[in-house]
Design an enzyme around this catalytic site. Structure first.
Site, PDB file in Angstrom:
ATOM      1  N   HIS A 146      -5.526   5.692   1.355  1.00  0.00           N
ATOM      2  CA  HIS A 146      -5.075   6.408   1.969  1.00  0.00           C
ATOM      3  C   HIS A 146      -5.328   8.160   1.468  1.00  0.00           C
ATOM      4  O   HIS A 146      -4.988   7.747   0.560  1.00  0.00           O
ATOM      5  CB  HIS A 146      -4.045   6.165   2.967  1.00  0.00           C
ATOM      6  CG  HIS A 146      -4.141   6.997   4.550  1.00  0.00           C
ATOM      7  ND1 HIS A 146      -3.804   7.922   4.552  1.00  0.00           N
ATOM      8  CD2 HIS A 146      -4.418   6.352   5.390  1.00  0.00           C
ATOM      9  CE1 HIS A 146      -3.315   8.170   5.807  1.00  0.00           C
ATOM     10  NE2 HIS A 146      -4.448   7.128   6.363  1.00  0.00           N
ATOM     11  N   ASP A 165      -6.318   0.179   8.899  1.00  0.00           N
ATOM     12  CA  ASP A 165      -7.264  -1.145   9.417  1.00  0.00           C
ATOM     13  C   ASP A 165      -7.222  -2.544   8.472  1.00  0.00           C
ATOM     14  O   ASP A 165      -7.769  -3.186   8.318  1.00  0.00           O
ATOM     15  CB  ASP A 165      -8.520  -0.802   8.685  1.00  0.00           C
ATOM     16  CG  ASP A 165      -9.292   0.486   9.854  1.00  0.00           C
ATOM     17  OD1 ASP A 165      -8.550   0.690  11.088  1.00  0.00           O
ATOM     18  OD2 ASP A 165      -9.129   1.563   8.990  1.00  0.00           O
TER      19      ASP A 165
END
Ligand SMILES: CC(=O)SCCNC(=O)CCNC(=O)[C@H](O)C(C)(C)COP(=O)(O)OP(=O)(O)OC[C@H]1O[C@@H](n2cnc3c(N)ncnc32)[C@H](O)[C@@H]1OP(=O)(O)O
Ligand SMILES: O=C([O-])CC(=O)C(=O)O
Length: 372
Positions: free
Chosen positions: A257, A308
């Site tokens: 991320h 996700d």
């Protein structure tokens, strides 16, 4: 002028919608953990758009407005029927349909605050109907009309499958919607803000945002996670598959991320949902494989899973086609995009950064007949 690659760490706007501070995510100051445990998606929509939680009447009013505006123009359904259906990704269909929807909204270019709010309601209401209708039409099924007596999460599952969902599915889907609703200045939200900062209309902003979400480095990763799990097939294949990918310097979808360093606070909720749902459906291998992948990627690369990763097995267990995972993300994120678009309009200034020029300089123009 020196460029910051990928604008990492650049603070591009102020916003009072959501924040990520020290790996903690809040919507309007409410911790995502509290919201995930307690809030309905409609409450979160209200929170993002009004910066306060609704009381009972306000929530009821929003629910009513969303339910009453959920039908989509017949022209969109007819348009879907003209697509080369087996070649069209649902994100491309959604991007096109949202743009098309703007053509049938008489207020599309009315930029008053009141008209923009009405359009926000209409878009949020219709987006799940669009996704469900496309999913059915491509299978040769008739679209299912939205119902006014169902909440947002239940209505989507009902329109998708044509039967009333069970309570476990509704709760899981509602929680997934809450977790995906907003995320500070992620790529698709930034796209939406850049677009409407030219004073373009809401439909343009959401169409642009859908285009940005579609990419595999952003929302498109959830579909790729399921593709990877399917390719791996069985838990005993995880180790060799993941180690080979890492050795080849390939990215493992659903990990890493730009902002979180210790971990994405949404992932633990999805992980627990994945554990529960795979148990209920008797497909525990997806959870088992996912946790093994997590173990390897975290220890080898220190990269924790993002939103996700576990959402893939959650949606799979809800019986959702894998290429609908990213459109579902878009359904939820539309609430955040709309909040940011309305916030951008409230205090607008054109977004126009600079580029550090790295091309050749002082070139002499050569007429075409003299060029080699
Ligand atoms: C909803 C969302 O958008 S969440 C993100 C969804 N996207 C994904 O899951 C795709 C996989 N993840 C990634 O591609 C990245 O981690 C991103 C795009 C999310 C963040 O990227 P950035 O902050 O730009 O990091 P960047 O891509 O520069 O990676 C930094 C380093 O970590 C490595 N890395 C980052 N993510 C991964 C990954 N998932 N698997 C393997 N290695 C990775 C990169 O290869 C790079 O290594 P290097 O320095 O040796 O070249
Ligand atoms: O914030 C980001 O960069 C990506 C993300 O997790 C999201 O949009 O939910």
């Amino acid at each position: 002028m020196t460029a910051t690659r990928g604008l990492e760490g650049v603070v591009a706007t102020t916003s009072s919608i959501s924040s990520i501070i020290d790996d903690t995510l809040t919507y309007v100051g409410y911790n995502i953990d509290d919201l995930a445990q307690n809030a309905s998606f409609e409450e979160v929509v209200y929170l993002l758009w009004h910066r306060k939680l609704p009381n009972k009447e306000q929530l009821e009013e929003l629910r009513k407005q969303l339910a009453e505006n959920a039908s989509i123009p017949n022209e969109i359904l007819e348009h879907f029927k003209t697509y080369p259906i087996d070649k069209v990704h649902p994100m491309a269909a959604l991007r096109t349909a949202v743009s098309l929807l703007g053509l049938y909204d008489e207020e599309a270019d009315n930029m008053s605050d009141e008209a923009n709010y009405r359009k926000a309601i209409r878009l949020q209401a219709k987006i799940s109907t669009i996704v469900a209708a496309f999913a059915r039409i491509r299978k040769g099924l008739e679209p299912v009309q939205p119902r006014t007596d169902l909440g947002f999460a239940a209505n989507f599952l009902y329109m998708l499958k044509g039967e009333e969902p069970d309570q476990t599915s509704i709760e899981a889907f509602n929680k997934a919607l809450v977790l995906h609703a907003d995320h500070e200045l992620n790529a698709s939200t930034f796209t939406a803000r850049v677009c409407v900062a030219t004073l373009s209309d809401i439909y343009s902003g959401i169409t642009a945002a859908i285009g940005a979400l579609k990419g595999p480095l952003h929302g498109g990763a959830n579909e790729r996670v399921m593709r990877m799990l399917t390719e791996i097939g069985e838990p005993e294949n995880v180790e060799s598959y993941i180690r080979e990918k890492l050795a080849n310097k390939e990215k493992i979808m659903g990990f890493g991320h730009r902002v979180y360093r210790k971990g994405d606070p949404r992932a633990k909720h999805l992980k627990e949902m994945s554990r529960r749902l795979t148990e209920i459906t008797g497909e525990t291998k997806w959870y088992e494989m996912s946790t093994k992948i997590e173990e390897i990627v975290t220890s080898e690369k220190s990269l924790p899973p993002n939103v996700d990763f576990y959402s893939a097995s959650v949606y799979h267990c809800l019986g959702i086609d894998h290429d609908l995972f990213t459109p579902i993300f878009a359904i939820s994120r539309t609430s955040g995009w709309l909040a940011h678009i309305l916030e951008q309009y409230e205090n607008n200034r054109l977004i126009r950064p600079r580029a550090e020029y790295t091309g050749p300089e002082k070139q002499v123009f050569i007429p075409i007949e003299k060029r080699s």
